[in-house]
Design an enzyme around this catalytic site. Sequence first.
Site, PDB file in Angstrom:
ATOM      1  N   LYS A 100      39.323  43.005   9.645  1.00 45.66           N
ATOM      2  CA  LYS A 100      39.484  41.829  10.671  1.00 45.66           C
ATOM      3  C   LYS A 100      40.312  40.970  10.055  1.00 45.66           C
ATOM      4  O   LYS A 100      40.058  40.296   9.078  1.00 45.66           O
ATOM      5  CB  LYS A 100      38.322  41.385  11.215  1.00 45.66           C
ATOM      6  CG  LYS A 100      38.721  40.623  12.441  1.00 45.66           C
ATOM      7  CD  LYS A 100      37.384  39.513  12.880  1.00 45.66           C
ATOM      8  CE  LYS A 100      37.889  38.196  11.970  1.00 45.66           C
ATOM      9  NZ  LYS A 100      38.796  37.434  12.494  1.00 45.66           N
ATOM     10  N   GLY A 128      37.000  33.880   2.493  1.00 46.54           N
ATOM     11  CA  GLY A 128      36.980  32.705   3.465  1.00 46.54           C
ATOM     12  C   GLY A 128      36.177  31.724   2.846  1.00 46.54           C
ATOM     13  O   GLY A 128      35.805  31.529   1.517  1.00 46.54           O
ATOM     14  N   SER A 129      35.699  30.774   3.957  1.00 47.25           N
ATOM     15  CA  SER A 129      34.807  29.502   3.322  1.00 47.25           C
ATOM     16  C   SER A 129      33.362  30.141   2.724  1.00 47.25           C
ATOM     17  O   SER A 129      33.001  31.019   3.239  1.00 47.25           O
ATOM     18  CB  SER A 129      34.810  28.852   4.494  1.00 47.25           C
ATOM     19  OG  SER A 129      33.884  29.420   5.636  1.00 47.25           O
ATOM     20  N   THR A 130      33.095  29.288   1.955  1.00 47.55           N
ATOM     21  CA  THR A 130      31.561  29.470   1.329  1.00 47.55           C
ATOM     22  C   THR A 130      30.676  29.400   2.566  1.00 47.55           C
ATOM     23  O   THR A 130      29.564  30.190   2.547  1.00 47.55           O
ATOM     24  CB  THR A 130      31.219  28.356   0.315  1.00 47.55           C
ATOM     25  OG1 THR A 130      32.415  28.522  -0.629  1.00 47.55           O
ATOM     26  CG2 THR A 130      29.879  28.613   0.081  1.00 47.55           C
ATOM     27  N   GLU A 131      30.946  28.393   3.501  1.00 50.30           N
ATOM     28  CA  GLU A 131      29.916  28.458   4.655  1.00 50.30           C
ATOM     29  C   GLU A 131      29.876  29.939   5.395  1.00 50.30           C
ATOM     30  O   GLU A 131      28.609  30.051   5.643  1.00 50.30           O
ATOM     31  CB  GLU A 131      30.418  27.402   5.478  1.00 50.30           C
ATOM     32  CG  GLU A 131      29.781  26.896   6.762  1.00 50.30           C
ATOM     33  CD  GLU A 131      30.800  26.127   7.786  1.00 50.30           C
ATOM     34  OE1 GLU A 131      31.756  25.567   7.249  1.00 50.30           O
ATOM     35  OE2 GLU A 131      30.308  25.757   8.634  1.00 50.30           O
ATOM     36  N   GLY A 162      30.754  32.723   4.130  1.00 46.93           N
ATOM     37  CA  GLY A 162      30.305  33.462   3.079  1.00 46.93           C
ATOM     38  C   GLY A 162      28.857  33.728   3.199  1.00 46.93           C
ATOM     39  O   GLY A 162      28.149  34.904   3.200  1.00 46.93           O
ATOM     40  N   GLU A 217      34.767  36.253  -1.617  1.00 54.05           N
ATOM     41  CA  GLU A 217      35.327  35.463  -2.499  1.00 54.05           C
ATOM     42  C   GLU A 217      35.668  34.281  -1.657  1.00 54.05           C
ATOM     43  O   GLU A 217      36.269  34.202  -0.517  1.00 54.05           O
ATOM     44  CB  GLU A 217      36.835  36.393  -2.674  1.00 54.05           C
ATOM     45  CG  GLU A 217      37.813  35.657  -4.085  1.00 54.05           C
ATOM     46  CD  GLU A 217      38.806  34.813  -3.245  1.00 54.05           C
ATOM     47  OE1 GLU A 217      38.535  33.250  -3.381  1.00 54.05           O
ATOM     48  OE2 GLU A 217      39.914  35.292  -2.868  1.00 54.05           O
ATOM     49  N   CYS A 268      42.260  28.914  -2.548  1.00 48.13           N
ATOM     50  CA  CYS A 268      40.800  28.688  -2.946  1.00 48.13           C
ATOM     51  C   CYS A 268      40.628  27.930  -4.372  1.00 48.13           C
ATOM     52  O   CYS A 268      39.654  27.477  -4.891  1.00 48.13           O
ATOM     53  CB  CYS A 268      39.878  30.033  -2.750  1.00 48.13           C
ATOM     54  SG  CYS A 268      40.597  31.440  -3.035  1.00 48.13           S
ATOM     55  N   GLU A 325      35.778  20.596  -1.189  1.00 51.24           N
ATOM     56  CA  GLU A 325      36.905  21.525  -0.994  1.00 51.24           C
ATOM     57  C   GLU A 325      37.712  21.051   0.173  1.00 51.24           C
ATOM     58  O   GLU A 325      37.262  21.121   1.359  1.00 51.24           O
ATOM     59  CB  GLU A 325      36.730  22.879  -0.987  1.00 51.24           C
ATOM     60  CG  GLU A 325      37.984  23.645  -0.616  1.00 51.24           C
ATOM     61  CD  GLU A 325      37.543  25.388  -0.527  1.00 51.24           C
ATOM     62  OE1 GLU A 325      37.076  25.574   0.273  1.00 51.24           O
ATOM     63  OE2 GLU A 325      38.487  26.176  -1.448  1.00 51.24           O
TER      64      GLU A 325
END
Length: 502
Positions: A199, A252-255, A257, A274, A308, A405
């Site tokens: 995706k 993508g974002s840690t959130e 993730g 990542e 990132c 970030e």
Amino acid sequence: MNAQAQPTLLNSKVESFINRPRTVLIDGRWVAAKSGKTFDVFDPSTGHPIAKVAACEKADVDIAVAAARKAFDDGPWPRMTPSERGRALWKIGDLILENLEELAQLESLDNGKPIGVARAADVPLAADLFHYMAGWATKIEGNTIPLSVPYAPGAEFLAFTRKEPIGVVAQIIPWNFPLLMAAWKLGPALTTGCTVVLKVAEETPLSGLRLAELCQEAGLPNGVLNLLTGFGETCGAPLAAHPRVDKVAFTGSTEVGKLIVKAAANDLKKVTLELGGKSPNIILDDADTELAIAGASNAIFFNHGQCCCAGSRLFVQEKKFEDVVEGVTKFAKGIRLGPGLDAQTEMGPLVSQTQLERVSGYLRSGADEGAKALCGGKRRGDTGYFVEPTVLVDTKPDMKVYREEIFGPVVTAIPFKDVDDDLINRANDTVYGLAAGIYSKDLARAHRIANRLRAGTVWINCYNIFDAALPFGGYKQSGWGREMGHDALSNYLETKAVCAGI
Ligand code: ADP
């Protein structure tokens, strides 16, 4: 500022590609979303719609996963000879290079990045990744293992390991390097014999769609690569949670993730991630000043800070602080902003209205909390999503701009006195651990610092150097596992131990 400049004319192939509503690739066929829904893709330099793509949802995910499942369980892909798989990957790399200009224009138009960068970096790096991974197809080997088995004295065994593809992989990628992120994900998955549902990001689906056409042209059997366009919650989430998927790979974002981990936890899918970063870039007083200024500027302003691994915390030893900060500020002021397709552009717009608001919010919060902007600090113009390259000083460790970030062209410059434990602790004082930079002429000193930084990549006297052979990924909340290099293969392999009594 050149935001109003006339972009270079689009390549005719790009024009015809964006003028047709795009479908998605499932089981070797290009189809519309089951619901018939589409959504617009925007040019970030104007905010105007440029293309329409399919809005895939759970029903489309189900069909795509079924296709990938069939292609894995029934073959032929995982059972083709490694040499045949390797040749298909090599062909994909060749086709990317043959279509370099078209892909670069699509990327620049969709993401906003300067066309020169897309031509020199994004597209060739994507091709190189496939070429690199093609070579691994024939070199994935297990071991023979001598056994001792204390409870079977005198018995003999032939024991060995086989490295087998993990199965059906769901891959979800972001918008900052759309083609390259697709390549990083697809290369190792395909070379090991996995099948994929990929995706792409809703902001930047175009180059991925074109890449999927090239993968078909390279001869991937039906169902080996299925590519969906759609939104995170309605397409990404059901894909990450799908019970017939064996592994999820996310960038993508840690959130998000963390949401992926929760979605995959139900049936204990394997997961690699990542994620974000707040990388320290450390300039020592013996650094080559010109090199350090160029490096610090590139570390934060490359790709508009939408990396990132951006060097967003610039630590400079006191003796050099003024010179380096002045140099980076001068560099920032000289950057030509404009649409990605304008050949003169050095920095394009941010990718979306959402990112513009997010970065602007950080700039406001920095100003409210007492940070001083030596340049930039605001949006540029009122068309498109341009933000001025910004250098902040007088920040404190508890400020949001210092800790979080930002994912935009905003660097926080921080002085330090000595190269001591305190510096190392401050550099490591972040929930992230993706990358770091060190500038010093004393390489022994630089290496000693590098050893103590909790980061997946440390660049010394350089920054943002990527190579298909060099593993990339994070410590701490920057992720799980590595992309690129041979480390990436293990993300897509199971180890089977075979033990035969002989
Ligand atoms: P950003 O905040 O930089 O846009 P995200 O982490 O939100 O990055 O998005 C990266 C990718 O993750 C995109 O392809 C997006 O559609 C997808 N995504 C967003 N939310 C979810 C979710 N809840 N589950 C799965 N994928 C998601």
